[in-house]
Design a protein around this motif. Structure first.
Motif, mmCIF file in Angstrom:
data_model
loop_
_atom_site.group_PDB
_atom_site.id
_atom_site.type_symbol
_atom_site.label_atom_id
_atom_site.label_comp_id
_atom_site.label_asym_id
_atom_site.label_seq_id
_atom_site.Cartn_x
_atom_site.Cartn_y
_atom_site.Cartn_z
ATOM 1 N N ASP A 303 8.673 1.105 2.583
ATOM 2 C CA ASP A 303 7.774 0.201 3.528
ATOM 3 C C ASP A 303 6.498 -0.558 3.351
ATOM 4 O OD1 ASP A 303 7.342 2.393 2.111
ATOM 5 O OD2 ASP A 303 5.431 3.215 3.557
ATOM 6 N N GLY A 304 6.320 0.082 1.828
ATOM 7 C CA GLY A 304 5.130 -1.243 1.115
ATOM 8 C C GLY A 304 5.380 -2.159 1.127
ATOM 9 N N LEU A 305 6.689 -2.929 0.645
ATOM 10 C CA LEU A 305 7.547 -4.002 0.281
ATOM 11 C C LEU A 305 6.570 -4.850 1.331
ATOM 12 C CD1 LEU A 305 10.366 -3.447 -2.181
ATOM 13 C CD2 LEU A 305 8.375 -5.033 -2.318
ATOM 14 N N ILE A 306 7.691 -3.824 2.204
ATOM 15 C CA ILE A 306 7.243 -4.726 4.012
ATOM 16 C C ILE A 306 5.927 -5.113 3.829
ATOM 17 C CG2 ILE A 306 8.003 -5.208 6.354
ATOM 18 C CD1 ILE A 306 10.962 -2.880 5.681
ATOM 19 N N ALA A 307 5.291 -4.166 4.036
ATOM 20 C CA ALA A 307 3.814 -4.535 4.300
ATOM 21 C C ALA A 307 3.188 -5.246 3.361
ATOM 22 C CB ALA A 307 3.005 -2.454 4.122
ATOM 23 N N LEU A 308 3.788 -5.593 1.862
ATOM 24 C CA LEU A 308 3.527 -6.408 1.268
ATOM 25 C C LEU A 308 3.308 -7.988 1.729
ATOM 26 C CD1 LEU A 308 1.048 -7.216 -1.459
ATOM 27 C CD2 LEU A 308 3.361 -6.362 -3.008
ATOM 28 N N ALA A 309 4.414 -7.798 1.766
ATOM 29 C CA ALA A 309 5.474 -9.210 2.050
ATOM 30 C C ALA A 309 4.639 -9.548 4.260
ATOM 31 C CB ALA A 309 7.004 -9.620 2.901
ATOM 32 N N GLU A 310 4.413 -8.789 4.670
ATOM 33 C CA GLU A 310 3.702 -9.315 5.986
ATOM 34 C C GLU A 310 2.054 -9.569 5.645
ATOM 35 O OE1 GLU A 310 4.474 -9.800 8.611
ATOM 36 O OE2 GLU A 310 6.095 -8.385 9.634
ATOM 37 N N ALA A 311 1.584 -8.896 4.833
ATOM 38 C CA ALA A 311 0.169 -9.154 4.615
ATOM 39 C C ALA A 311 -0.222 -10.556 3.933
ATOM 40 C CB ALA A 311 -0.464 -8.108 4.302
ATOM 41 N N SER A 312 1.056 -10.858 3.002
ATOM 42 C CA SER A 312 0.493 -12.175 2.191
ATOM 43 C C SER A 312 1.238 -13.404 2.836
ATOM 44 C CB SER A 312 1.511 -11.377 0.869
ATOM 45 O OG SER A 312 1.465 -10.861 -0.413
ATOM 46 N N ARG A 313 2.363 -13.145 3.999
ATOM 47 C CA ARG A 313 2.586 -14.185 4.775
ATOM 48 C C ARG A 313 0.953 -15.269 5.160
ATOM 49 N NH1 ARG A 313 6.995 -14.287 9.471
ATOM 50 N NH2 ARG A 313 5.450 -11.858 9.704
ATOM 51 N N GLY A 314 1.493 -16.469 5.207
ATOM 52 C CA GLY A 314 0.865 -17.396 5.396
ATOM 53 C C GLY A 314 -0.680 -17.677 3.980
ATOM 54 N N PRO A 360 -4.856 -6.358 -2.981
ATOM 55 C CA PRO A 360 -3.785 -6.166 -2.473
ATOM 56 C C PRO A 360 -4.499 -7.312 -0.965
ATOM 57 C CG PRO A 360 -4.131 -3.904 -2.754
ATOM 58 C CD PRO A 360 -4.508 -5.131 -3.759
ATOM 59 N N PRO A 361 -3.259 -8.205 -0.236
ATOM 60 C CA PRO A 361 -4.451 -8.497 0.785
ATOM 61 C C PRO A 361 -4.255 -7.947 1.875
ATOM 62 C CG PRO A 361 -1.690 -8.599 0.549
ATOM 63 C CD PRO A 361 -2.132 -8.305 -0.465
ATOM 64 N N PRO A 362 -5.446 -8.593 2.769
ATOM 65 C CA PRO A 362 -6.105 -7.170 3.467
ATOM 66 C C PRO A 362 -4.580 -7.429 4.673
ATOM 67 C CG PRO A 362 -7.319 -9.719 3.950
ATOM 68 C CD PRO A 362 -6.506 -9.784 2.694
ATOM 69 N N GLY A 363 -5.068 -5.598 5.186
ATOM 70 C CA GLY A 363 -3.531 -5.264 5.790
ATOM 71 C C GLY A 363 -2.198 -4.423 5.101
ATOM 72 N N ALA A 364 -2.457 -5.077 3.592
ATOM 73 C CA ALA A 364 -1.733 -4.024 2.976
ATOM 74 C C ALA A 364 -2.521 -3.040 1.675
ATOM 75 C CB ALA A 364 -0.663 -5.126 2.060
ATOM 76 N N GLU A 365 -3.910 -2.413 1.904
ATOM 77 C CA GLU A 365 -4.861 -1.757 0.538
ATOM 78 C C GLU A 365 -4.179 -0.352 0.800
ATOM 79 O OE1 GLU A 365 -5.719 -3.387 3.681
ATOM 80 O OE2 GLU A 365 -7.089 -4.933 2.717
ATOM 81 N N GLY A 366 -3.683 0.122 2.764
ATOM 82 C CA GLY A 366 -3.510 1.230 2.811
ATOM 83 C C GLY A 366 -1.585 1.554 2.246
ATOM 84 N N PRO A 367 -1.044 0.696 2.188
ATOM 85 C CA PRO A 367 -0.119 1.411 1.462
ATOM 86 C C PRO A 367 0.641 0.951 0.199
ATOM 87 C CG PRO A 367 0.831 0.202 3.234
ATOM 88 C CD PRO A 367 -0.662 0.194 3.150
ATOM 89 N N LEU A 368 -0.639 0.288 -0.735
ATOM 90 C CA LEU A 368 -0.739 0.395 -1.530
ATOM 91 C C LEU A 368 -1.697 0.523 -2.318
ATOM 92 C CD1 LEU A 368 1.291 -2.413 -0.739
ATOM 93 C CD2 LEU A 368 0.025 -3.597 -2.528
ATOM 94 N N ASP A 369 -2.624 1.714 -1.932
ATOM 95 C CA ASP A 369 -3.819 2.415 -2.375
ATOM 96 C C ASP A 369 -3.307 2.761 -3.817
ATOM 97 O OD1 ASP A 369 -6.343 2.588 -2.791
ATOM 98 O OD2 ASP A 369 -6.431 4.902 -1.693
ATOM 99 N N GLY A 370 -3.850 2.559 -4.748
ATOM 100 C CA GLY A 370 -3.954 3.426 -6.006
ATOM 101 C C GLY A 370 -2.199 3.413 -6.796
ATOM 102 N N LEU A 371 -1.766 2.294 -6.145
ATOM 103 C CA LEU A 371 -0.045 1.608 -6.908
ATOM 104 C C LEU A 371 -0.626 1.210 -7.881
ATOM 105 C CD1 LEU A 371 3.379 1.837 -5.880
ATOM 106 C CD2 LEU A 371 1.842 -1.226 -5.765
ATOM 107 N N LEU A 372 -1.945 0.787 -8.451
ATOM 108 C CA LEU A 372 -1.712 0.130 -9.741
ATOM 109 C C LEU A 372 -3.010 0.198 -10.374
ATOM 110 C CD1 LEU A 372 -0.579 -3.728 -9.239
ATOM 111 C CD2 LEU A 372 0.966 -1.839 -10.071
ATOM 112 N N ASP A 373 -2.955 0.372 -11.764
ATOM 113 C CA ASP A 373 -4.662 1.225 -12.020
ATOM 114 C C ASP A 373 -4.769 -0.209 -12.389
ATOM 115 O OD1 ASP A 373 -3.083 0.204 -14.322
ATOM 116 O OD2 ASP A 373 -2.582 2.250 -15.250
ATOM 117 N N ASP A 374 -5.835 -0.127 -13.122
ATOM 118 C CA ASP A 374 -7.159 -1.353 -13.729
ATOM 119 C C ASP A 374 -5.846 -2.227 -15.067
ATOM 120 O OD1 ASP A 374 -9.003 -0.551 -11.553
ATOM 121 O OD2 ASP A 374 -10.352 0.193 -13.320
#
Length: 641
Positions: A303-314, A360-374
């Motif tokens: 689900d996170g991958l799909i959200a990231l792909a959708e938000a990165s489109r364009g 993360p691109p706008p629209g993917a912040e929720g699914p990716l929140d806290g995914l990567l540390d600094d």
């Protein structure tokens, strides 16, 4: 050359065959081996006929396998030459290619000689210059995964190098050759091979399904494990193949358009491969946005991958032209290149002190929140290394040449966010841009690519502000070079326009109009006015609707300053609200330039409104169709008058 039903009437195959038969080497110094994979289109008879006439041509008749791997292996087994070159059935060699590559290979004692190849993309960094001892990573050889190389036959036999009967066999073969060769040389100063349309089963054509991708990636990783020691080199090579063959499949329109089951299968196989072969320690060799994809794979988060792909489109690259000028016969392009989100908003990065972090691109912040540390999101070094590459591509031949570019990274802060861009100053010397030789005549597109922050490629868009399109005489011998814009508003450069009116047509999208006392002045830039002042010219205007009328008015050519200020062509056109026969009336009109009774279409249109207002339209644009009532009124008024 493996051959499989190329089609007797296929021009690319015919050009390929001619190119290998017409080499500058004497026929007794090289052989051509065609490995025919059970062709049923008459190719066998054609090749046999060639072999009957030429002693250095052999044809191998094989049972159909559907893959070029078997044909290549059989060809390698029977080859008698000191070196072997592998070619696809739609590729084309330059006439001196084998001679130049062979001489260079002997001179450098190369096991593998990489001759410069030309395709539809920018030249790889590996071809920046000739190299006697190339390094796989430092010289970016992994970006050249196809088998279009000259191999020492002793080297192939000693290593028992052959193509495996599995997916991605070409990449695995080339990777093993890179890792086992004592000497890899690069011939960069001359194009050797032009890549044609991809042949079935080759590295350029191959897009394996999920299971085949899993098997192929495992095969490549097995090769890397077998021929490298644990350490940075192994990790970087594995990260390259994991990124280019695996992770790239998890984004873009194709991924989003796939059926849910198909998408899940791909996700499952890549997740299994990631858990088996790509430990988290290797994430350091990936850019931050791909580390996010890898993390989602390990967490089983489709689900996170799909959200990231959708938000990165364009998300796209933008290249703005800030200045265009001539400097002693060299065209200078001042560019500002930046990554934009969908909708045109710039890419913003987070700031932590002097460090920059991927967001993360706008629209993917929720699914990716806290995914990567600094540390995982840190892109500071990537931003510092960011650069742009500029190249020109010949419209007719597809040949591409790189231009020298000087780069600097710009940065602007807003609160805890930062916006970054790369400024690039490119130099186009038409007398030396083709690998030290003059650019061939014709129209050349200007392409821009960014590396570092995030890879991308784009064209240079026409600036909103007026910009000089003055041409200049450049190079030796002196030839006219004209910066111009396409119908879509993309920058190009024309070397030696075919005629004076065509040089004007190239820049005619920059035309302007001005209304004055029942007339409209149409002003078109003239990139270069010869000392004679040019031939007499006329502006031809043809009505696109209504009665299909046309009118011809004289045009005056005013000189400019070569290389600094464009001249201009001015035509004074009468305008009438009623549409009289000798006037520009309501409707849309297409202009052409007439010189010596020959017409050349110009890259704009004119539309005249009911009140007599005249405005310019880009070429190909359609004005709003007049209403039925308006068309009836105009027709009645014309007939009454």
């Amino acid at each position: 050359m493996p051959v499989s039903n190329p089609g007797l009437s296929n021009d690319a195959f015919g050009a390929c065959v001619r190119s290998v038969l017409e080499q500058s080497l004497p026929p007794d110094e090289y052989e051509v081996v065609f490995a025919d994979d059970g062709s049923t289109d008459g190719t066998r008879r054609r090749l046999d006929a060639i072999a009957e006439q030429r002693d250095n041509v052999r044809v191998l008749h094989l049972d159909h396998s559907g893959s070029p791997a078997r044909g290549r292996n059989v060809g390698l087994s029977v080859a008698r030459g000191e070196y072997v070159y592998l070619l696809g059935q739609y590729d084309r060699l330059e006439p001196h290619a084998l001679e130049r590559m062979y001489d260079r290979a002997v001179e450098t004692d190369a096991d593998v000689l990489i001759g410069r190849i030309a395709d539809q993309g920018p030249p790889p960094a590996a071809f920046a210059r000739d190299r006697d001892r190339a390094d796989v990573l430092r010289d970016h050889l992994l970006a050249l995964p196809t088998a279009h190389k000259l191999f020492s036959r002793d080297f192939l036999e000693t290593c028992q190098l052959r193509f495996a009967d599995r997916p991605l066999s070409e990449q695995a073969f080339v990777t093993r050759a890179y890792l086992t060769a004592k000497v890899i040389a690069v011939l960069a100063d001359e194009i050797c091979c032009h890549l044609g349309p991809a042949s079935p089963g080759t590295a350029e054509e191959e897009t394996p399904d999920a299971e085949a991708l899993f098997d192929g990636l495992n095969g490549i990783f097995d090769v890397v494990d077998a021929y490298t020691e644990p350490g940075s080199q192994r990790e970087r090579i594995q990260a390259h193949w994991y990124r280019t063959l695996g992770l790239r499949r998890l984004a873009g329109a194709r991924f989003l358009a796939a059926e849910p089951d198909e998408r899940m299968i791909l996700f499952s196989f890549l997740r299994r491969f990631t858990l088996d072969r790509f430990p988290a320690a290797l994430d350091a060799h990936l850019p931050a946005h791909l580390r996010a994809r890898t993390a989602l794979l390990r967490l089983d988060r489709i689900d996170g991958l799909i959200a990231l792909a959708e938000a990165s489109r364009g998300t796209r690259l933008s290249a703005d032209l800030r200045e265009l000028r001539w400097d002693q016969g060299v065209l200078q392009l001042d560019l500002s290149v930046e990554i934009l989100r969908a909708g045109g908003a710039p890419l913003w990065l987070r700031q932590r002190g002097d460090r920059l972090l991927w967001t993360p691109p706008p629209g993917a912040e929720g699914p990716l929140d806290g995914l990567l540390d600094d540390e995982s999101a840190d892109v500071t070094d990537a931003v510092r290394r960011a650069r742009v590459e500029v190249c020109v591509r010949h419209v007719e031949t597809g040949v591409i040449h790189s231009l020298p570019v000087t780069c600097s990274v710009g940065r602007a802060a807003l609160g805890d966010q930062a916006r970054v861009w790369v400024s690039g100053q490119a130099r186009l010397d038409a007398g030396a841009a083709a690998l030290g030789r003059p650019l061939p005549a014709g129209l050349w597109e200007v392409h821009v690519r960014m590396r570092g922050i995030r890879a991308g490629r784009t064209r240079v868009a026409r600036p909103a502000l007026p910009m000089s399109c003055a041409g200049a005489l450049a190079g030796e011998p002196r030839r006219l070079v004209v910066p111009c814009w396409s119908e879509r508003g993309e920058l190009g450069v024309c070397v030696e326009p075919k005629s004076f009116p065509e040089s004007i047509a190239l820049v005619s999208s920059r035309a302007t109009v001005a209304r004055q006392e029942g007339h409209v002045f149409v002003v078109v830039p003239v990139p270069y006015v010869p000392p004679s002042g040019g031939p007499p010219a006329e502006l031809v205007l043809r009505e696109q609707d209504g009665r299909g009328r046309s009118m011809v008015v004289p045009a005056l050519v005013e000189p400019g300053i070569p290389g600094r200020v464009a001249g201009q062509l001015v035509a004074r056109v009468p305008v009438s609200r009623m549409g009289e026969d000798d006037c520009l009336g309501p409707g849309s009109w297409r202009p052409a330039l007439r010189v010596d009774q020959k017409d050349v279409d110009l890259l704009f249109g004119l539309t005249v409104r009911r009140g007599g207002q005249v405005r310019l339209l880009p070429a190909g644009a359609s004005p709003q169709a007049p209403s039925l009532l308006r068309r009836i009124v105009v027709r009645v008024l014309r007939e009454r008058r």
